[in-house]
Design an enzyme around this catalytic site. Structure first.
Site, PDB file in Angstrom:
ATOM      1  N   PRO A 100       0.852  -1.201   0.000  1.00  0.00           N
ATOM      2  CA  PRO A 100       0.000   0.000   0.000  1.00  0.00           C
ATOM      3  C   PRO A 100       0.880   1.241   0.000  1.00  0.00           C
ATOM      4  O   PRO A 100       1.772   1.388   0.833  1.00  0.00           O
ATOM      5  CB  PRO A 100      -0.772  -0.130   1.326  1.00  0.00           C
ATOM      6  CG  PRO A 100       0.097  -0.981   2.201  1.00  0.00           C
ATOM      7  CD  PRO A 100       0.820  -1.917   1.277  1.00  0.00           C
ATOM      8  N   MET A 141       0.662   5.467  -0.317  1.00  0.00           N
ATOM      9  CA  MET A 141      -0.176   6.657  -0.347  1.00  0.00           C
ATOM     10  C   MET A 141       0.058   7.453  -1.630  1.00  0.00           C
ATOM     11  O   MET A 141       1.199   7.749  -1.995  1.00  0.00           O
ATOM     12  CB  MET A 141       0.128   7.535   0.867  1.00  0.00           C
ATOM     13  CG  MET A 141      -0.288   6.914   2.195  1.00  0.00           C
ATOM     14  SD  MET A 141      -2.077   6.801   2.369  1.00  0.00           S
ATOM     15  CE  MET A 141      -2.523   8.527   2.506  1.00  0.00           C
ATOM     16  N   CYS A 189       3.523   3.140   9.082  1.00  0.00           N
ATOM     17  CA  CYS A 189       3.756   4.400   8.376  1.00  0.00           C
ATOM     18  C   CYS A 189       4.481   5.387   9.282  1.00  0.00           C
ATOM     19  O   CYS A 189       4.005   5.687  10.380  1.00  0.00           O
ATOM     20  CB  CYS A 189       2.437   5.000   7.902  1.00  0.00           C
ATOM     21  SG  CYS A 189       2.639   6.568   7.021  1.00  0.00           S
ATOM     22  N   LYS A 241       0.454  -4.697   9.306  1.00  0.00           N
ATOM     23  CA  LYS A 241       1.711  -4.328   8.659  1.00  0.00           C
ATOM     24  C   LYS A 241       2.480  -3.421   9.613  1.00  0.00           C
ATOM     25  O   LYS A 241       1.931  -2.416  10.089  1.00  0.00           O
ATOM     26  CB  LYS A 241       1.480  -3.615   7.335  1.00  0.00           C
ATOM     27  CG  LYS A 241       2.770  -3.363   6.542  1.00  0.00           C
ATOM     28  CD  LYS A 241       2.476  -2.778   5.162  1.00  0.00           C
ATOM     29  CE  LYS A 241       3.729  -2.758   4.297  1.00  0.00           C
ATOM     30  NZ  LYS A 241       4.752  -1.807   4.795  1.00  0.00           N
ATOM     31  N   ASN A 279       9.037  -7.403   3.712  1.00  0.00           N
ATOM     32  CA  ASN A 279       8.939  -6.173   2.939  1.00  0.00           C
ATOM     33  C   ASN A 279      10.185  -5.334   3.215  1.00  0.00           C
ATOM     34  O   ASN A 279      10.753  -5.402   4.297  1.00  0.00           O
ATOM     35  CB  ASN A 279       7.666  -5.421   3.349  1.00  0.00           C
ATOM     36  CG  ASN A 279       7.525  -4.050   2.710  1.00  0.00           C
ATOM     37  OD1 ASN A 279       7.221  -3.078   3.392  1.00  0.00           O
ATOM     38  ND2 ASN A 279       7.721  -3.955   1.414  1.00  0.00           N
ATOM     39  N   GLY A 280      10.616  -4.575   2.216  1.00  0.00           N
ATOM     40  CA  GLY A 280      11.738  -3.665   2.402  1.00  0.00           C
ATOM     41  C   GLY A 280      12.993  -4.107   1.678  1.00  0.00           C
ATOM     42  O   GLY A 280      13.527  -5.183   1.935  1.00  0.00           O
ATOM     43  N   GLY A 281      13.461  -3.282   0.720  1.00  0.00           N
ATOM     44  CA  GLY A 281      14.730  -3.536   0.060  1.00  0.00           C
ATOM     45  C   GLY A 281      14.716  -4.628  -0.989  1.00  0.00           C
ATOM     46  O   GLY A 281      15.773  -4.970  -1.521  1.00  0.00           O
TER      47      GLY A 281
END
Length: 388
Positions: free
Chosen positions: A16, A18, A101, A141, A214-216
């Site tokens: 997701p 924004m 977030c 998340k 998640n991430g990288g």
């Protein structure tokens, strides 16, 4: 059986984002991949509640976007309950709660997002409230930590408390901590170091739960490497937005083992044109406008012949075109036919050894003494509205 059981498992999902993963982008993504799980932009529960008479513009989507997840954020239990009930009419396959977030608008004035990792008792209560108001599966998340609260045991306390207090059995883990002051959201996606070892330690210490990494991770090759290393799922964000064809075009074959759809970008644009013309100005006051609808297409020809001219023509065409057809008629001549009519070739880029040494770096196991974390948390009443 949940609704989501009818679809392929969430081995690969689009994060997701924004301002990015709106209905238009998700429509384009689904034309390229049939199996990837799609996420909405994060919607504050308050937005859903206060826009009750205008929900279609926030929550509506075409049926072919399944499997699709609604991500919501918030800190007011009444609003979370009502927002969940209002969303039920739209048939989302899962509802995901945002605890990751780092934006000051969210973690600061909004007092939710990554800040909620410091209040796992509330998150557990919130997840119970959300779950009690929907038949969809519920997920969280989050980051691996916040500011100085970044030890592996603190992350485990969060996971343990939330999963003990609610039906939450699936966590999407962004493998960086969030720094809530001094860094912008974009800096928070690159400056805090990745600690994949925390993610893989969670797989070891919580065998009854599911975890998506998640991430990288920037390619399908790297996503596949994560799955082969034991991750239950992989989530990609900016990589699939900036290069949708050469990432999403390989998801169904590489990740899900399905035959190639054989679709070309010319065919994708033909289908997207039908969609775009049908929604242009649909919600009044010129919303969505042509620029909104065109935006997901900008990177469709990333690194291809004609890409530079395509983007220059796009800027010029958006100044005067009023329909998606007229826009495409003007800009498509920039792209050679062999590019428009080619399939997504097998992707060979990416770090196949990205997680090769991660097991060597794992922190010590989450000790049994840490399981008392729930007992240490103060008890707070769950406040619901009168309808509850």
């Amino acid at each position: 059986m949940t609704v989501s059981d009818a679809y392929s498992p969430p081995l690969f999902s689009i994060a997701p984002m924004m301002g990015w993963t709106d209905n238009h982008y998700r429509t384009l993504a689904r034309l390229i991949t049939k199996h990837a799980w799609l996420y909405t932009e994060m919607l504050a529960a308050e937005t859903i509640v206060y826009q009750e008479d205008n929900l279609d513009s926030f929550l509506a989507y075409s049926p072919d976007q399944h499997p699709i997840v609604l991500q919501i954020g918030g800190r007011n239990l009444e609003n979370l309950a009502k927002a969940t009930r209002l969303a039920n009419a739209y048939g989302y396959d899962e509802i995901n709660f945002n605890c990751g977030c780092p934006s000051p608008k969210v973690s600061g004035r909004g007092c939710f997002g990554a800040l909620l990792m410091l209040d796992p008792k509330f998150v557990g209560e919130a997840m119970s409230v959300i779950a009690s108001n929907t038949n969809a599966a519920v997920t969280v998340k989050c980051r691996i930590g916040v500011d100085d609260h970044d030890s592996y045991n603190e992350l485990c306390d969060f996971i343990h408390i939330v999963s003990s207090l609610s039906p939450t059995k699936h966590f999407i883990i962004h493998s960086r901590k969030a720094l809530l002051s001094g860094l912008s959201p974009s800096d928070n996606r690159r400056i805090p170091p990745l600690k994949y070892e925390f993610f893989f330690a969670l797989l070891r210490d919580f065998p009854d739960l599911k975890f998506t990494i998640n991430g990288g991770i920037n390619s399908v090759v790297e996503a596949d490497a994560a799955l082969r290393s034991g991750a239950h799922g992989v989530m990609l964000g900016r990589a699939v937005y900036y290069n949708p064809w050469h990432t999403l075009g390989h998801v169904d074959t590489v990740i899900y083992g399905s035959p190639s759809s054989g679709i070309t970008r010319r065919q994708v644009l033909e289908k997207y044109q039908v969609y775009g013309e049908s929604v242009l100005g649909k919600y009044g006051k010129g919303r969505p406008n042509l620029r909104d609808i065109v935006r997901p297409l900008i990177n469709l020809f990333h690194s291809e012949s004609g890409n530079g001219q395509w983007k220059r023509r796009t800027d010029a065409a958006l100044l005067h075109c009023t329909t998606l057809k007229s826009f495409l008629d003007e800009v498509l001549p920039a792209i050679p036919d062999f590019v428009l009519d080619s399939f997504a070739f097998k992707e060979a880029t990416g770090r196949e050894d990205l997680f090769a040494d991660v097991r060597r770096l794992l922190p010590p196991p989450y000790g049994k003494e840490s399981s008392k974390a729930l007992e240490r948390m103060p008890t707070r009443p769950v406040i619901l509205d009168e309808e509850e």
